[in-house]
Design an enzyme around this catalytic site. Structure first.
Site, PDB file in Angstrom:
ATOM      1  CD  GLU A 102      49.481  44.554  19.994  1.00  9.87           C
ATOM      2  OE1 GLU A 102      48.570  44.995  20.696  1.00  9.87           O
ATOM      3  OE2 GLU A 102      50.673  44.548  20.372  1.00  9.87           O
ATOM      4  CE1 TYR A 114      54.703  34.578  19.970  1.00  6.60           C
ATOM      5  CE2 TYR A 114      53.478  35.725  18.269  1.00  6.60           C
ATOM      6  CZ  TYR A 114      54.619  35.577  19.026  1.00  6.60           C
ATOM      7  OH  TYR A 114      55.675  36.439  18.857  1.00  6.60           O
TER       8      TYR A 114
END
Length: 152
Positions: A102, A114
């Site tokens: 998250e 990411y």
């Protein structure tokens, strides 16, 4: 730079960094639990010149590789330390089918990192954080390499 397992003696430093980096930081006891009591946890620190400049908490639960916490000391952000550390962390995935994490919707630098490693947003968690901010749930699927001589 050196990556090693987080120890009890690292916790004061990690908690100070956590409170500098995140508006709703994990507590000392949360980190302590990961170091001593969570059988699924891989708590890591990144050192440079003997100083902790980053840390991560990973949970390996069956086929899931969950990056629960990942941080780089603010003065080292944007200097490729996070890229190096994240790349090394992914090597711990072993036989995992996928990775999850998250991230705050406003954390564009982290989202970019990411995405660079193949993570894609799969859903949003509205008001996930204490300040009401939305979390993006990001996932990376791992390609399983066939084992020679083994049929599916």
């Amino acid at each position: 730079m050196k990556i090693r397992r987080m120890k009890e003696s690292d916790l004061d430093t990690v908690v100070i960094l956590e409170s500098r980096i995140f508006p709703d930081p994990w507590s000392y006891n949360s980190f302590r639990h990961e170091v001593h009591n969570n059988p699924f946890a891989i708590p890591l620190v990144l050192e440079e010149s003997g100083e902790i400049i980053g840390y991560a908490i990973i949970w390996k639960i069956f086929e899931e590789f969950h990056i629960a916490n990942f941080a780089i000391r603010p003065e080292f952000q944007g200097k490729k330390r996070g890229t190096y550390f994240f790349e090394e962390i992914l090597k711990y995935a072993d036989e995992s089918s996928y990775a999850l994490l998250e991230v705050r919707e406003s954390n564009l630098r982290a989202i970019s990192l990411y995405e660079k490693y193949g993570f894609k947003t799969i859903l949003k968690r509205e008001r996930y954080y204490a300040n009401g901010e939305t979390a993006l749930v990001m996932q990376k699927m791992f390609v399983k390499k066939p084992v020679p001589g083994k049929a599916d």
